[in-house]
Design a protein around this motif. Structure first.
Motif, mmCIF file in Angstrom:
data_model
loop_
_atom_site.group_PDB
_atom_site.id
_atom_site.type_symbol
_atom_site.label_atom_id
_atom_site.label_comp_id
_atom_site.label_asym_id
_atom_site.label_seq_id
_atom_site.Cartn_x
_atom_site.Cartn_y
_atom_site.Cartn_z
ATOM 1 N N LYS A 134 0.329 -1.130 0.346
ATOM 2 C CA LYS A 134 -0.123 0.102 0.155
ATOM 3 C C LYS A 134 0.938 1.281 -0.213
ATOM 4 O O LYS A 134 0.740 2.482 -0.030
ATOM 5 C CB LYS A 134 -0.581 -0.336 1.280
ATOM 6 N N ALA A 135 2.365 1.359 -0.724
ATOM 7 C CA ALA A 135 2.995 1.951 -0.126
ATOM 8 C C ALA A 135 2.385 3.674 -1.795
ATOM 9 O O ALA A 135 2.431 2.764 -2.802
ATOM 10 C CB ALA A 135 4.780 1.850 -0.186
ATOM 11 N N LYS A 136 2.686 4.290 -0.868
ATOM 12 C CA LYS A 136 2.537 5.541 -1.950
ATOM 13 C C LYS A 136 3.335 5.980 -2.981
ATOM 14 O O LYS A 136 4.830 6.104 -2.930
ATOM 15 C CB LYS A 136 1.822 7.126 -1.404
ATOM 16 N N LYS A 137 3.386 5.559 -4.482
ATOM 17 C CA LYS A 137 3.575 5.962 -5.214
ATOM 18 C C LYS A 137 3.072 7.026 -6.785
ATOM 19 O O LYS A 137 1.929 6.892 -6.384
ATOM 20 C CB LYS A 137 3.949 4.447 -6.243
ATOM 21 N N LYS A 138 4.099 7.898 -7.299
ATOM 22 C CA LYS A 138 2.671 8.344 -8.786
ATOM 23 C C LYS A 138 3.368 7.826 -9.743
ATOM 24 O O LYS A 138 3.077 8.035 -10.589
ATOM 25 C CB LYS A 138 4.221 10.066 -8.170
ATOM 26 N N VAL A 139 4.176 7.287 -10.006
ATOM 27 C CA VAL A 139 4.964 6.829 -11.673
ATOM 28 C C VAL A 139 4.444 4.698 -11.611
ATOM 29 O O VAL A 139 5.799 4.633 -10.411
ATOM 30 C CB VAL A 139 6.251 7.667 -12.192
ATOM 31 N N VAL A 140 4.508 4.583 -12.771
ATOM 32 C CA VAL A 140 5.081 2.756 -12.406
ATOM 33 C C VAL A 140 5.549 2.833 -14.191
ATOM 34 O O VAL A 140 4.358 3.477 -14.278
ATOM 35 C CB VAL A 140 3.647 2.065 -11.505
ATOM 36 N N LYS A 141 6.141 1.980 -13.586
ATOM 37 C CA LYS A 141 6.446 1.619 -15.349
ATOM 38 C C LYS A 141 6.590 0.332 -15.457
ATOM 39 O O LYS A 141 7.775 -0.274 -14.773
ATOM 40 C CB LYS A 141 8.014 2.549 -15.685
ATOM 41 N N VAL A 142 6.893 -0.363 -16.810
ATOM 42 C CA VAL A 142 6.939 -1.689 -16.889
ATOM 43 C C VAL A 142 7.177 -1.606 -18.556
ATOM 44 O O VAL A 142 6.703 -0.885 -18.661
ATOM 45 C CB VAL A 142 5.128 -2.591 -16.946
ATOM 46 N N TYR A 143 7.422 -3.166 -18.543
ATOM 47 C CA TYR A 143 8.114 -3.261 -21.026
ATOM 48 C C TYR A 143 6.699 -4.333 -20.650
ATOM 49 O O TYR A 143 6.308 -5.504 -19.923
ATOM 50 C CB TYR A 143 9.030 -3.621 -20.481
ATOM 51 N N TRP A 144 6.165 -4.318 -22.089
ATOM 52 C CA TRP A 144 4.970 -4.926 -22.513
ATOM 53 C C TRP A 144 6.127 -5.831 -23.094
ATOM 54 O O TRP A 144 5.890 -5.328 -24.770
ATOM 55 C CB TRP A 144 4.051 -4.451 -22.868
ATOM 56 N N ILE A 145 5.455 -6.785 -23.405
ATOM 57 C CA ILE A 145 5.953 -7.749 -25.328
ATOM 58 C C ILE A 145 4.888 -8.658 -25.199
ATOM 59 O O ILE A 145 3.994 -9.287 -24.897
ATOM 60 C CB ILE A 145 6.904 -8.618 -24.546
ATOM 61 N N ALA A 146 4.455 -8.238 -27.047
ATOM 62 C CA ALA A 146 3.813 -8.805 -27.633
ATOM 63 C C ALA A 146 3.316 -10.415 -27.977
ATOM 64 O O ALA A 146 4.741 -11.228 -28.432
ATOM 65 C CB ALA A 146 3.700 -8.258 -29.263
ATOM 66 N N PRO A 147 2.249 -11.025 -27.588
ATOM 67 C CA PRO A 147 2.613 -12.609 -28.154
ATOM 68 C C PRO A 147 2.233 -12.601 -29.285
ATOM 69 O O PRO A 147 2.870 -11.841 -30.485
ATOM 70 C CB PRO A 147 0.851 -12.692 -27.724
ATOM 71 N N GLY A 148 3.005 -14.280 -29.680
ATOM 72 C CA GLY A 148 3.018 -14.635 -31.127
ATOM 73 C C GLY A 148 2.120 -14.320 -32.200
ATOM 74 O O GLY A 148 1.437 -14.187 -33.105
ATOM 75 N N VAL A 149 0.892 -14.776 -31.556
ATOM 76 C CA VAL A 149 -0.627 -14.173 -31.683
ATOM 77 C C VAL A 149 -0.917 -13.468 -31.684
ATOM 78 O O VAL A 149 -1.705 -13.492 -30.353
ATOM 79 C CB VAL A 149 -1.818 -15.625 -31.985
ATOM 80 N N ALA A 150 -1.101 -12.097 -31.800
ATOM 81 C CA ALA A 150 -2.148 -10.930 -31.525
ATOM 82 C C ALA A 150 -3.156 -10.086 -32.114
ATOM 83 O O ALA A 150 -3.222 -10.022 -33.481
ATOM 84 C CB ALA A 150 -0.962 -9.980 -31.259
ATOM 85 N N PRO A 151 -3.700 -9.665 -31.567
ATOM 86 C CA PRO A 151 -4.957 -8.424 -32.250
ATOM 87 C C PRO A 151 -4.269 -7.492 -33.063
ATOM 88 O O PRO A 151 -3.054 -7.309 -32.745
ATOM 89 C CB PRO A 151 -5.802 -7.912 -31.096
ATOM 90 N N LYS A 152 -4.867 -6.762 -33.694
ATOM 91 C CA LYS A 152 -3.976 -5.723 -34.705
ATOM 92 C C LYS A 152 -3.748 -4.672 -33.980
ATOM 93 O O LYS A 152 -2.892 -3.693 -33.866
ATOM 94 C CB LYS A 152 -5.433 -5.862 -35.909
ATOM 95 N N ARG A 153 -5.012 -4.310 -32.712
ATOM 96 C CA ARG A 153 -4.965 -3.422 -31.943
ATOM 97 C C ARG A 153 -4.282 -4.073 -30.475
ATOM 98 O O ARG A 153 -5.789 -4.490 -29.884
ATOM 99 C CB ARG A 153 -5.609 -1.962 -31.882
#
Length: 619
Positions: A146-165
């Motif tokens: 529950k610690a307060k935070k202002k910014v969270v950053k992560v990286y995203w990897i697309a799957p092999g079969v992905a939607p157009k958007r």
């Protein structure tokens, strides 16, 4: 039975803990589909936080290792010197005022109710952690504390079969009861993908009306009921701010009517205007909870089929509120709507139905699990303001249940005890030429037959035939009715007391009577929880068990007492005078004890009967 009971208890404990404490550790897998925290309140509508991405395109199926090899060939850099972040499809950042919790997913931008797609990689493991939603590993990110935070950053990897958007969604918890659900981020798409037509965010996306929608800031109240507005309440005179109160009001304003509806429901609330007390060909209005957003729709009821929601809505000034399990909605409609098919004029008298039930997420509503609240008469809601109640049980069904309780809790039980244990007590007293015990027994049994026969036909009159939704109750009821009729017919042909076949008759008479009583109790157990009556649960079950125990206990007590009397007086042939005196004294003591027990037993039966009749009157 112990294992299911233990499992149920554990499940209830978990649900209780979740609803009270939320998810301070971020383990929110239970919210994977809805992304709604179990905090017992409704989400805020205008988000304060934003999601940003560093790229607008992605290539599905490219692994980090393959990306590094491509960069090595292009820039002649060793793969070990290339940071992983260069090969992630998107950098996703959630930022805004201080917040305690968050939940991030990526979903198909054209179907935001679809499962999470792709996987995430953490940047800061102190404040974020990976979760698995569905079958996709690391497909969501949440907080670790529950610690307060202002910014969270992560990286995203697309799957092999992905939607157009793909669109990133985030749920943000500022405080326990202050949170936003499914805050949308920008779309990222595959190269040459067509532009998305799905709107980024709308606070009324689940509301089927095209008019403005607002959020109620406070619960309804009953002020003005019977004076300035027409009200329907269950229980009568209940406070709509209470979770146990079902409330419906109509207030006329010039040529329109403002309608308020409130009640405890996790699925939907609905009311309908009808020309009769049967579902079908009615004008209905539904407030449906869809993923913590309420849609307000008009519908038409045809027979007993699910309501057909109207694509063209005639409602204005729609507003709603969800708080502490209570669903409330308010809207306005014109008194007359000639251009809308299926909409009744509001200045005519109708029966009013008020129902609640469950609804699937984004799907259809289910049949109400209990009988709707129905007014006892027809009312004009734009006429003289009234404050009325209704009943969830039709009068004929109430009468059916009441008469059956009188017959099988009162008259038959007392009649059986009198016949079994009071022959020697009242054998020398006569009434109209017959022993008193026999006359009392016969009178009570004939009363049972009349009450059962009259009660038996009431459900058929109400239903207009056989009910297919009542389970085993009508089958067992018909069996009890047949045995009830057969008993007096067989008694009319009983042999004389000293005839050889009298013992056989006695066994048949006892067996059929006992079978009828057992089946009657089972039938009442099943009938108490049918939707047409539905006595308070689990009170009704415990009370019926108490009555059975009361009757069996009294019967056992009298049996033990009779056995004790037989053992107390021993026939000693050497002193017949003493025997006769002992026998007379024992009989006197035994008769007094039996009469006291019978008096207490009758009083107990009356208490159970009054309790059941009071419960029937309340439903």
């Amino acid at each position: 039975m112990e294992l299911p009971g233990l499992a149920f208890a554990v499940w209830m404990f978990i649900c209780f803990r979740v609803s009270v404490d939320g998810y301070p550790n971020g383990k929110v897998r239970e919210a994977c589909a809805s992304m709604v925290p179990c905090h017992g309140s409704s989400p805020k509508l205008s988000p304060e936080h934003v999601i940003t991405v560093n790229r607008t395109e992605f290539k599905p199926g490219e692994s980090v290792e393959a990306c590094k090899m491509a960069l090595w060939k292009q820039f002649i850099l060793p793969p070990e010197n290339i940071a992983n972040s260069f090969c992630f499809d998107s950098s996703v950042q959630l930022s805004g005022p201080d917040f305690e919790g968050f939940f991030i997913q990526a979903r198909d931008a054209d179907d935001l109710d679809s499962p999470a797609v792709g996987s995430f990689v953490l940047v800061d493991r102190r404040h974020s952690q990976l979760l698995t939603c569905g079958r996709t590993m690391n497909s969501a990110v949440s907080h670790t504390s529950k610690a307060k935070k202002k910014v969270v950053k992560v990286y995203w990897i697309a799957p092999g079969v992905a939607p157009k958007r793909v669109r990133f969604l985030a749920t943000v918890v500022k405080k326990y009861k202050t949170f936003w659900v499914k805050i949308p981020g920008p779309d990222v798409s595959q190269p040459n993908a067509p532009f998305s037509t799905t709107p980024l965010y709308t606070t009324s996306e689940a509301v089927s009306t095209s008019h403005s929608v607002s959020y109620l800031t406070k619960p309804f109240n009953a002020s003005g009921c019977g004076n300035t507005k027409f009200c329907l309440r269950n229980p009568s005179n209940c406070d709509p701010e209470s979770a146990s109160c079902f409330f419906l009001s109509f207030r006329q304003e010039k040529r329109s009517v403002v309608i308020e509806m409130s009640g405890a429901s996790e699925g939907y609330l609905a009311f309908a205007l009808s020309y009769d007390q049967w579902m079908g060909d009615d004008d209905a209005y539904l407030c449906i909870n869809k993923d913590h957003h309420v849609s307000v729709s008009t519908a038409y009821l045809k027979g007993r089929s699910p309501p057909v929601l109207d694509s063209k809505n005639a409602l204005e000034d729609v507003s709603w509120r969800l708080a502490d399990g209570v669903l409330q909605c308010s809207f306005r409609r014109n008194i007359s709507l000639p251009t809308y098919k299926g909409r009744f004029n509001m200045n005519v008298s109708y029966y009013i139905f008020l129902a609640d039930g469950e609804a699937s997420e984004g799907g259809p509503i289910y049949k109400h699990h209990r009988q709707p609240l129905i007014t006892n008469g027809m009312y004009n809601v734009t006429g003289i303001p009234q404050d009325i109640g209704g009943s969830r049980s039709p009068r004929l069904i109430k009468a059916h249940g009441a008469l059956m309780f009188v017959a099988w809790i009162s008259t038959v039980s007392i009649g059986v005890v009198v016949a079994r244990f009071f022959k020697p007590v009242w054998s020398h007293s006569f009434l109209f030429g017959k022993e008193i015990w026999f006359q009392v027994h016969r009178m009570l049994m004939l009363t049972t037959i009349m009450l059962t026969s009259f009660s038996f036909v009431l459900p058929f009159i109400y239903r207009g035939g056989w009910s297919k939704q009542a389970g085993f109750h009508p089958y067992l009821g018909c069996t009890v009715m047949a045995l009830t009729i057969f008993q007096p017919l067989m008694a009319g042909f009983r042999p004389s007391p000293h005839a050889p076949r009298r013992q056989l008759f006695n066994w048949f008479h006892w067996s059929i009577g006992t079978t009828a009583r057992i089946l009657a109790v089972v039938t009442m157990f099943l009938g108490m929880d049918l939707p047409a009556l539905d006595l308070p649960d689990p009170w009704d079950t415990y009370t019926m068990i108490g009555f059975v125990a009361w009757h069996v206990g009294t019967d056992a007590l009298l049996e033990i007492h009779s056995y004790y009397l037989i053992r107390k007086v021993e026939l000693i042939e050497d002193d017949r005078v003493q025997i006769l005196q002992s026998l007379t004294s024992a009989e006197a003591e035994g008769n007094l004890f039996k009469q006291i027990v019978l008096t207490i037993y009758i009083c107990g039966n009356i208490i159970f009967l009054v309790a059941f009749l009071a419960a029937i009157n309340q439903v």
